[in-house]
Design a protein around this motif. Sequence first.
Motif, PDB file in Angstrom:
ATOM      1  N   ILE A 178    -106.585  21.571  33.188  1.00 33.12           N
ATOM      2  CA  ILE A 178    -107.262  20.524  32.408  1.00 33.12           C
ATOM      3  C   ILE A 178    -108.764  20.750  32.549  1.00 33.12           C
ATOM      4  O   ILE A 178    -109.288  20.802  33.661  1.00 33.12           O
ATOM      5  CB  ILE A 178    -106.858  19.129  32.907  1.00 33.12           C
ATOM      6  N   SER A 179    -109.419  20.894  31.406  1.00 31.36           N
ATOM      7  CA  SER A 179    -110.810  21.311  31.444  1.00 31.36           C
ATOM      8  C   SER A 179    -111.648  20.429  30.528  1.00 31.36           C
ATOM      9  O   SER A 179    -111.196  20.003  29.476  1.00 31.36           O
ATOM     10  CB  SER A 179    -110.845  22.771  30.982  1.00 31.36           C
ATOM     11  N   SER A 235    -117.289  24.929  31.300  1.00 34.98           N
ATOM     12  CA  SER A 235    -115.938  24.616  31.785  1.00 34.98           C
ATOM     13  C   SER A 235    -114.907  25.524  31.101  1.00 34.98           C
ATOM     14  O   SER A 235    -113.968  26.004  31.749  1.00 34.98           O
ATOM     15  CB  SER A 235    -115.596  23.145  31.523  1.00 34.98           C
ATOM     16  N   ASP A 236    -115.099  25.774  29.790  1.00 39.71           N
ATOM     17  CA  ASP A 236    -114.182  26.664  29.053  1.00 39.71           C
ATOM     18  C   ASP A 236    -114.137  28.052  29.685  1.00 39.71           C
ATOM     19  O   ASP A 236    -113.068  28.629  29.875  1.00 39.71           O
ATOM     20  CB  ASP A 236    -114.630  26.829  27.594  1.00 39.71           C
ATOM     21  N   GLU A 237    -115.321  28.540  30.034  1.00 33.63           N
ATOM     22  CA  GLU A 237    -115.410  29.894  30.587  1.00 33.63           C
ATOM     23  C   GLU A 237    -114.666  29.970  31.928  1.00 33.63           C
ATOM     24  O   GLU A 237    -113.886  30.883  32.178  1.00 33.63           O
ATOM     25  CB  GLU A 237    -116.882  30.248  30.763  1.00 33.63           C
ATOM     26  N   LEU A 238    -114.905  28.952  32.772  1.00 30.71           N
ATOM     27  CA  LEU A 238    -114.254  28.918  34.089  1.00 30.71           C
ATOM     28  C   LEU A 238    -112.743  28.774  33.941  1.00 30.71           C
ATOM     29  O   LEU A 238    -111.965  29.356  34.702  1.00 30.71           O
ATOM     30  CB  LEU A 238    -114.829  27.737  34.882  1.00 30.71           C
ATOM     31  N   CYS A 239    -112.357  27.989  32.953  1.00 36.22           N
ATOM     32  CA  CYS A 239    -110.937  27.738  32.692  1.00 36.22           C
ATOM     33  C   CYS A 239    -110.234  29.054  32.326  1.00 36.22           C
ATOM     34  O   CYS A 239    -109.186  29.391  32.894  1.00 36.22           O
ATOM     35  CB  CYS A 239    -110.848  26.722  31.551  1.00 36.22           C
ATOM     36  N   PHE A 277    -105.069  22.154  37.882  1.00 40.69           N
ATOM     37  CA  PHE A 277    -106.465  22.564  38.059  1.00 40.69           C
ATOM     38  C   PHE A 277    -107.327  21.700  37.151  1.00 40.69           C
ATOM     39  O   PHE A 277    -107.004  21.532  35.967  1.00 40.69           O
ATOM     40  CB  PHE A 277    -106.644  24.048  37.705  1.00 40.69           C
ATOM     41  N   VAL A 278    -108.398  21.150  37.710  1.00 40.02           N
ATOM     42  CA  VAL A 278    -109.272  20.279  36.920  1.00 40.02           C
ATOM     43  C   VAL A 278    -110.679  20.883  36.940  1.00 40.02           C
ATOM     44  O   VAL A 278    -111.279  21.044  38.005  1.00 40.02           O
ATOM     45  CB  VAL A 278    -109.308  18.846  37.497  1.00 40.02           C
TER      46      VAL A 278
END
Length: 264
Positions: free
Chosen positions: A10-11, A17-21, A44-45
Amino acid sequence: MKEFRRYAMISRPDAASDELCERAIRDLDARGYIRDELHPDVAFVIGGDGTFIYAVHHMMRTIGRGIDKVHFYGIHTGTLGFYTDYKDADYDEFMADFFENRLHEASFPLLQAEYGPDMHNAVNEIRIENAARTQVMDVYVNDVFFETFRGTGMCVCTQFGSTAYNRSLGGAVIQEGMDFIELTEISGIHHSKYRSLDAPLILKKDTVLEFRSESFKGALLGCDADVYRLDDVNSVRLFVCKSAEVHMLRGRDVSYFERLKSLF
Ligand code: NAP
Protein backbone atom coordinates in the motif's frame (compact mmCIF):
# COMPACT_ATOMS: atom_id res chain seq x y z
CA MET A 1 8.58 -14.78 14.90
CA LYS A 2 5.94 -15.88 12.39
CA GLU A 3 7.14 -16.46 8.82
CA PHE A 4 5.88 -13.87 6.36
CA ARG A 5 5.53 -15.20 2.79
CA ARG A 6 2.54 -13.34 1.33
CA TYR A 7 2.59 -9.58 1.12
CA ALA A 8 0.35 -6.68 0.17
CA MET A 9 1.68 -3.30 -0.89
CA ILE A 10 0.00 0.00 0.00
CA SER A 11 1.64 3.17 -1.20
CA ARG A 12 0.88 6.90 -1.15
CA PRO A 13 0.27 8.11 -4.70
CA ASP A 14 3.33 10.32 -5.18
CA ALA A 15 6.51 9.92 -7.22
CA ALA A 16 8.86 9.11 -4.30
CA SER A 17 6.49 6.52 -2.81
CA ASP A 18 5.76 4.97 -6.25
CA GLU A 19 9.45 4.52 -6.91
CA LEU A 20 10.07 2.87 -3.52
CA CYS A 21 7.01 0.69 -3.99
CA GLU A 22 8.24 -0.66 -7.36
CA ARG A 23 11.69 -1.28 -5.90
CA ALA A 24 10.24 -3.19 -2.93
CA ILE A 25 8.04 -5.33 -5.20
CA ARG A 26 11.10 -6.22 -7.34
CA ASP A 27 13.15 -7.13 -4.25
CA LEU A 28 10.38 -9.18 -2.66
CA ASP A 29 9.51 -11.03 -5.87
CA ALA A 30 13.20 -11.82 -6.51
CA ARG A 31 13.29 -13.57 -3.12
CA GLY A 32 10.17 -15.63 -3.81
CA TYR A 33 7.66 -13.67 -1.69
CA ILE A 34 4.12 -13.85 -3.09
CA ARG A 35 2.05 -10.73 -3.69
CA ASP A 36 -1.41 -11.38 -2.26
CA GLU A 37 -3.60 -8.33 -1.61
CA LEU A 38 -6.44 -10.45 -0.14
CA HIS A 39 -4.60 -12.77 2.27
CA PRO A 40 -1.32 -11.09 3.17
CA ASP A 41 0.81 -11.97 6.20
CA VAL A 42 2.47 -8.57 5.93
CA ALA A 43 1.30 -5.27 4.45
CA PHE A 44 4.10 -2.96 3.34
CA VAL A 45 3.09 0.66 3.81
CA ILE A 46 5.00 3.32 1.89
CA GLY A 47 4.08 6.92 2.68
CA GLY A 48 3.28 8.73 5.92
CA ASP A 49 1.21 8.24 9.06
CA GLY A 50 -1.85 9.15 6.96
CA THR A 51 -0.97 6.31 4.55
CA PHE A 52 -0.73 3.92 7.48
CA ILE A 53 -4.22 4.94 8.65
CA TYR A 54 -5.48 4.50 5.08
CA ALA A 55 -3.77 1.08 4.86
CA VAL A 56 -5.47 -0.17 8.04
CA HIS A 57 -8.91 0.96 6.80
CA HIS A 58 -8.25 -0.51 3.35
CA MET A 59 -7.37 -3.87 4.93
CA MET A 60 -10.41 -3.74 7.26
CA ARG A 61 -12.67 -3.18 4.23
CA THR A 62 -10.95 -6.01 2.35
CA ILE A 63 -10.64 -8.68 5.05
CA GLY A 64 -12.66 -7.43 8.06
CA ARG A 65 -11.57 -8.99 11.36
CA GLY A 66 -8.89 -10.92 9.39
CA ILE A 67 -6.86 -7.76 9.97
CA ASP A 68 -5.74 -9.36 13.22
CA LYS A 69 -3.55 -11.73 11.13
CA VAL A 70 -1.84 -8.96 9.13
CA HIS A 71 1.35 -7.22 10.21
CA PHE A 72 1.93 -3.69 8.92
CA TYR A 73 5.50 -2.71 8.08
CA GLY A 74 6.13 0.88 7.09
CA ILE A 75 8.65 3.22 5.56
CA HIS A 76 8.04 6.96 5.62
CA THR A 77 8.63 8.99 2.47
CA GLY A 78 8.56 12.26 4.42
CA THR A 79 9.61 12.92 8.00
CA LEU A 80 9.80 10.15 10.61
CA GLY A 81 6.26 9.46 11.75
CA PHE A 82 4.90 7.29 14.54
CA TYR A 83 4.21 4.00 12.83
CA THR A 84 7.55 3.58 11.10
CA ASP A 85 11.19 3.44 12.13
CA TYR A 86 12.62 4.13 8.66
CA LYS A 87 12.76 7.04 6.24
CA ASP A 88 13.14 6.55 2.48
CA ALA A 89 16.93 7.02 2.67
CA ASP A 90 16.98 3.93 4.98
CA TYR A 91 15.40 1.66 2.33
CA ASP A 92 18.28 -0.89 2.24
CA GLU A 93 18.20 -1.26 6.03
CA PHE A 94 14.38 -1.45 5.97
CA MET A 95 14.43 -4.42 3.57
CA ALA A 96 17.47 -6.12 5.15
CA ASP A 97 15.81 -6.04 8.59
CA PHE A 98 12.75 -7.69 7.05
CA PHE A 99 14.63 -10.39 5.10
CA GLU A 100 16.89 -11.16 8.06
CA ASN A 101 14.05 -11.14 10.55
CA ARG A 102 15.48 -8.44 12.80
CA LEU A 103 12.01 -7.20 13.70
CA HIS A 104 9.69 -7.38 16.66
CA GLU A 105 5.92 -7.08 16.86
CA ALA A 106 3.98 -4.25 18.46
CA SER A 107 0.20 -4.03 18.76
CA PHE A 108 -2.02 -0.96 18.79
CA PRO A 109 -5.68 -0.77 19.81
CA LEU A 110 -8.57 0.02 17.51
CA LEU A 111 -11.42 2.24 18.70
CA GLN A 112 -14.94 1.03 18.00
CA ALA A 113 -18.18 3.00 17.70
CA GLU A 114 -21.54 1.23 17.78
CA TYR A 115 -25.07 2.50 17.16
CA GLY A 116 -27.96 0.26 16.19
CA PRO A 117 -26.58 -2.40 13.84
CA ASP A 118 -23.69 -0.16 12.72
CA MET A 119 -20.13 -0.58 13.88
CA HIS A 120 -17.02 1.34 12.81
CA ASN A 121 -13.37 1.25 13.82
CA ALA A 122 -10.57 3.80 13.91
CA VAL A 123 -6.85 3.90 14.63
CA ASN A 124 -6.36 7.59 15.47
CA GLU A 125 -9.70 8.87 16.70
CA ILE A 126 -13.49 8.79 16.50
CA ARG A 127 -15.29 12.14 16.43
CA ILE A 128 -18.88 13.25 16.66
CA GLU A 129 -18.99 16.62 14.91
CA ASN A 130 -21.80 18.93 13.93
CA ALA A 131 -20.69 21.88 11.84
CA ALA A 132 -24.29 22.92 11.07
CA ARG A 133 -25.65 23.72 14.55
CA THR A 134 -24.87 23.52 18.26
CA GLN A 135 -24.74 19.85 19.16
CA VAL A 136 -26.15 19.00 22.58
CA MET A 137 -25.20 15.59 23.95
CA ASP A 138 -25.10 13.81 27.26
CA VAL A 139 -21.85 12.02 28.01
CA TYR A 140 -21.91 8.77 30.01
CA VAL A 141 -18.75 7.14 31.34
CA ASN A 142 -19.15 3.42 32.11
CA ASP A 143 -22.95 3.93 32.13
CA VAL A 144 -22.79 6.78 34.67
CA PHE A 145 -23.98 10.24 33.55
CA PHE A 146 -20.96 12.59 33.44
CA GLU A 147 -21.97 15.87 31.76
CA THR A 148 -24.09 17.61 29.15
CA PHE A 149 -21.92 18.99 26.37
CA ARG A 150 -22.87 21.82 24.01
CA GLY A 151 -20.67 22.79 21.11
CA THR A 152 -19.31 21.40 17.85
CA GLY A 153 -18.51 17.92 19.08
CA MET A 154 -16.35 15.43 20.91
CA CYS A 155 -13.20 13.56 19.90
CA VAL A 156 -11.98 10.29 21.41
CA CYS A 157 -8.46 9.24 20.48
CA THR A 158 -6.04 6.42 21.15
CA GLN A 159 -2.49 6.94 22.43
CA PHE A 160 -1.33 6.66 18.80
CA GLY A 161 -3.92 9.21 17.64
CA SER A 162 -3.11 11.67 20.43
CA THR A 163 -0.61 13.40 18.11
CA ALA A 164 -3.15 13.75 15.27
CA TYR A 165 -6.45 15.69 15.35
CA ASN A 166 -6.49 15.50 19.15
CA ARG A 167 -3.31 17.59 19.32
CA SER A 168 -4.89 20.26 17.09
CA LEU A 169 -7.80 20.40 19.56
CA GLY A 170 -5.43 21.13 22.44
CA GLY A 171 -5.54 17.54 23.73
CA ALA A 172 -2.55 16.09 25.56
CA VAL A 173 0.01 14.02 23.69
CA ILE A 174 0.17 10.59 25.33
CA GLN A 175 3.56 8.90 25.39
CA GLU A 176 3.98 5.59 23.58
CA GLY A 177 3.46 2.61 25.89
CA MET A 178 0.66 4.23 27.93
CA ASP A 179 -2.57 2.36 27.41
CA PHE A 180 -5.05 5.24 27.56
CA ILE A 181 -7.78 6.82 25.51
CA GLU A 182 -8.56 10.55 25.62
CA LEU A 183 -11.79 12.52 25.37
CA THR A 184 -11.43 16.07 24.05
CA GLU A 185 -14.06 18.71 23.38
CA ILE A 186 -14.39 20.29 19.94
CA SER A 187 -15.30 23.97 20.48
CA GLY A 188 -17.39 23.55 23.62
CA ILE A 189 -19.67 26.41 24.72
CA HIS A 190 -18.93 27.55 28.27
CA HIS A 191 -20.69 30.46 29.93
CA SER A 192 -22.98 31.21 32.86
CA LYS A 193 -25.74 28.88 31.58
CA TYR A 194 -23.78 25.97 30.13
CA ARG A 195 -20.69 24.25 31.47
CA SER A 196 -18.90 21.03 30.71
CA LEU A 197 -15.45 19.83 31.82
CA ASP A 198 -13.62 21.99 29.23
CA ALA A 199 -10.38 20.02 29.61
CA PRO A 200 -9.03 16.90 27.89
CA LEU A 201 -9.87 13.80 29.92
CA ILE A 202 -7.49 10.84 29.87
CA LEU A 203 -9.24 7.57 30.55
CA LYS A 204 -8.36 3.94 31.15
CA LYS A 205 -8.37 1.74 28.06
CA ASP A 206 -11.36 -0.34 29.26
CA THR A 207 -13.63 2.72 29.63
CA VAL A 208 -16.94 2.65 27.76
CA LEU A 209 -18.22 6.05 26.64
CA GLU A 210 -21.72 6.76 25.45
CA PHE A 211 -22.96 9.92 23.76
CA ARG A 212 -26.74 10.42 23.85
CA SER A 213 -28.73 13.15 22.18
CA GLU A 214 -32.37 13.88 21.37
CA SER A 215 -31.05 14.74 17.92
CA PHE A 216 -27.80 14.19 16.09
CA LYS A 217 -29.35 15.71 12.96
CA GLY A 218 -26.55 17.10 10.78
CA ALA A 219 -23.84 15.44 12.89
CA LEU A 220 -21.16 13.22 11.40
CA LEU A 221 -19.29 10.35 12.97
CA GLY A 222 -15.66 10.64 11.86
CA CYS A 223 -13.52 7.50 12.09
CA ASP A 224 -10.06 8.71 11.03
CA ALA A 225 -10.68 9.76 7.40
CA ASP A 226 -14.08 8.01 7.03
CA VAL A 227 -17.34 9.81 7.89
CA TYR A 228 -20.89 8.56 8.49
CA ARG A 229 -24.15 10.49 8.99
CA LEU A 230 -25.76 10.26 12.42
CA ASP A 231 -29.12 11.92 11.49
CA ASP A 232 -31.41 9.18 12.83
CA VAL A 233 -29.22 8.05 15.71
CA ASN A 234 -29.75 8.92 19.40
CA SER A 235 -26.92 7.06 21.08
CA VAL A 236 -23.34 6.14 20.12
CA ARG A 237 -21.28 3.81 22.29
CA LEU A 238 -17.52 4.05 22.02
CA PHE A 239 -14.80 1.80 23.43
CA VAL A 240 -11.57 -0.03 22.59
CA CYS A 241 -12.26 -3.03 20.36
CA LYS A 242 -11.65 -6.34 22.14
CA SER A 243 -11.71 -8.65 19.12
CA ALA A 244 -9.00 -7.11 16.94
CA GLU A 245 -5.86 -5.00 17.15
CA VAL A 246 -3.44 -3.51 14.66
CA HIS A 247 -0.13 -5.38 14.54
CA MET A 248 3.01 -3.66 13.36
CA LEU A 249 6.54 -4.82 12.68
CA ARG A 250 9.10 -2.57 14.30
CA GLY A 251 12.77 -2.46 13.44
CA ARG A 252 15.47 -0.28 14.86
CA ASP A 253 14.99 1.51 18.11
CA VAL A 254 13.82 5.08 17.52
CA SER A 255 13.10 7.23 20.56
CA TYR A 256 9.48 8.34 20.91
CA PHE A 257 10.73 11.87 21.50
CA GLU A 258 12.69 11.86 18.22
CA ARG A 259 9.41 11.03 16.48
CA LEU A 260 7.54 13.68 18.45
CA LYS A 261 10.19 16.29 17.64
CA SER A 262 9.81 15.59 13.92
CA LEU A 263 6.15 16.70 14.18
CA PHE A 264 6.83 20.38 14.72
P1 NAP B 1 -4.12 12.83 6.00
O1 NAP B 1 -3.86 13.80 4.91
O2 NAP B 1 -3.87 11.39 5.74
O3 NAP B 1 -3.34 13.26 7.31
C1 NAP B 1 -3.38 14.59 7.74
C2 NAP B 1 -2.10 14.87 8.52
O4 NAP B 1 -2.20 14.20 9.79
C3 NAP B 1 -0.84 14.35 7.81
O5 NAP B 1 0.16 15.31 7.95
C4 NAP B 1 -0.52 13.09 8.58
O6 NAP B 1 0.87 12.78 8.61
C5 NAP B 1 -0.98 13.46 9.98
N1 NAP B 1 -1.25 12.30 10.85
C6 NAP B 1 -2.10 11.27 10.63
N2 NAP B 1 -2.08 10.43 11.69
C7 NAP B 1 -1.20 10.96 12.59
C8 NAP B 1 -0.76 10.56 13.89
N3 NAP B 1 -1.21 9.46 14.48
N4 NAP B 1 0.14 11.37 14.51
C9 NAP B 1 0.63 12.48 13.93
N5 NAP B 1 0.24 12.91 12.71
C10 NAP B 1 -0.67 12.16 12.05
O7 NAP B 1 -5.59 13.13 6.51
P2 NAP B 1 -6.99 12.43 6.37
O8 NAP B 1 -6.85 11.22 5.51
O9 NAP B 1 -7.97 13.44 6.08
O10 NAP B 1 -7.27 11.98 7.92
C11 NAP B 1 -6.49 11.04 8.59
C12 NAP B 1 -6.10 11.59 9.94
O11 NAP B 1 -5.52 12.86 9.80
C13 NAP B 1 -7.26 11.78 10.91
O12 NAP B 1 -7.37 10.63 11.71
C14 NAP B 1 -6.87 13.00 11.73
O13 NAP B 1 -6.36 12.67 13.01
C15 NAP B 1 -5.76 13.63 10.96
N6 NAP B 1 -6.21 14.97 10.62
C16 NAP B 1 -5.91 15.98 11.45
C17 NAP B 1 -6.39 17.25 11.21
C18 NAP B 1 -6.04 18.35 12.13
O14 NAP B 1 -5.16 18.16 12.95
N7 NAP B 1 -6.73 19.47 12.06
C19 NAP B 1 -7.15 17.51 10.09
C20 NAP B 1 -7.43 16.45 9.23
C21 NAP B 1 -6.96 15.16 9.53
P3 NAP B 1 1.71 12.23 7.34
O15 NAP B 1 2.09 13.47 6.57
O16 NAP B 1 2.85 11.53 7.98
O17 NAP B 1 0.82 11.32 6.54
